[in-house]
Motif scaffolding. Structure first.
Motif, PDB file in Angstrom:
ATOM      1  N   VAL B 154     -12.213  19.718  -1.726  1.00  0.00           N
ATOM      2  CA  VAL B 154     -13.585  20.177  -1.544  1.00  0.00           C
ATOM      3  C   VAL B 154     -14.448  19.604  -2.655  1.00  0.00           C
ATOM      4  O   VAL B 154     -14.104  19.682  -3.834  1.00  0.00           O
ATOM      5  N   GLU B 155     -15.559  19.026  -2.263  1.00  0.00           N
ATOM      6  CA  GLU B 155     -16.490  18.480  -3.254  1.00  0.00           C
ATOM      7  C   GLU B 155     -17.291  19.604  -3.885  1.00  0.00           C
ATOM      8  O   GLU B 155     -18.042  20.290  -3.207  1.00  0.00           O
ATOM      9  N   ILE B 156     -17.077  19.792  -5.193  1.00  0.00           N
ATOM     10  CA  ILE B 156     -17.861  20.801  -5.923  1.00  0.00           C
ATOM     11  C   ILE B 156     -19.054  20.107  -6.571  1.00  0.00           C
ATOM     12  O   ILE B 156     -20.161  20.618  -6.588  1.00  0.00           O
ATOM     13  N   LYS B 157     -18.778  18.918  -7.102  1.00  0.00           N
ATOM     14  CA  LYS B 157     -19.802  18.102  -7.768  1.00  0.00           C
ATOM     15  C   LYS B 157     -19.442  16.651  -7.548  1.00  0.00           C
ATOM     16  O   LYS B 157     -18.264  16.303  -7.603  1.00  0.00           O
TER      17      LYS B 157
END
Lengths: 172, 172
Positions: B154-157
């Motif tokens: 999952v892309e958080i940043k």
């Protein structure tokens, strides 16, 4: 090229493995990487045998055969983590590498085996072109705030749910 | 050792990279891996240059210089994906490898450039000891249901949120 801070965290499989893949890709471009492993013993993982043969990647491990009991770490565990940190500091400031991977450091930070302030200070004052990659479950919020890239690896399914243990060559 | 099916999906950075790291680790144990890249052109990524030097890892790419427009793929795009699939089928059934990585296949499945039934059938009837790793965003539910291990990245940043583009040696 300005170096960034990358964090791979979460409870799923693939964090350290992604960092190794990153080192592999970088080596193909002639970039120099060092992997510093916190709380992992050297020469017991498949990656050590593989990396030994690759130009431009080094790996150094600080750990004992026994796993760390995070809720009640021994004095020796804490000492080893801090030794790994001092080595990381010297390595980061040496200017000899393009990429420094601090493998499993996040979990050491989460359980306070190492002070987050020390790590934040080191990262903020690193050589400008240095890419730093930090892996491990439970990355502290201060680290996520500072990072440029954060991927959370979420476990959707894992073979141990079916009773399958870690397999040589695949998991280690 | 019975081979498993691993899926790396999600919108974050680290899916293909984790698969490369897995191949690297496996090579350290003498296991033989082939990476088959869907919709990626060969010899344009750092990983190709690195892998060319490593024993026990091969990489084959099926793609054009131009990115695929998933919502409106060309006939040639669909043909190339299906060519990659036929090659994968032959490779999987050859019994010559311990690990087969189908890089970016998930996205081809999601956008129906390739029929999911064909892939499920291939996976179900593969040699018993073969580990198969499938990467790419938007893995179809049928694949997740069949897999033994699924990690969602999952892309958080991500640095492009700050306007930083892909960097040679780091992202490709």
């Amino acid at each position: 090229m300005k170096g960034l801070i990358q964090v791979y965290t979460g409870n799923g499989k693939g964090k350290s493995t992604a960092a190794f893949g990153l080192a592999l890709r970088a080596s193909g471009r002639g970039l120099k990487t060092i992997i510093i492993q916190f709380m992992k013993q050297g020469n017991t993982y498949g990656e050590h045998f593989a990396i030994a043969k690759i130009e431009n990647i080094e790996i150094v491990s600080f750990g004992k055969p026994k796993f760390v009991n995070f809720k009640n770490p021994s004095k020796e565990d804490i000492e080893l983590v801090n030794e790994a940190f001092e080595f990381s500091k010297k390595t980061i400031n040496s200017g000899k590498y393009d990429i420094v991977i601090l493998d499993e450091i996040n979990i050491a930070l989460n359980f306070k085996l190492l002070e987050i302030e020390k790590v934040i200070d080191l990262l903020k004052n690193r050589p400008e072109n240095l890419e730093v990659v930090l892996t491990g479950r439970l990355a502290p919020q201060e680290l996520i705030d500072l990072a440029d890239l954060v991927s959370e690896i979420v476990e959707i399914k894992h073979p141990y749910q079916k009773g399958i243990g870690a397999r040589e060559g695949i998991e280690y």
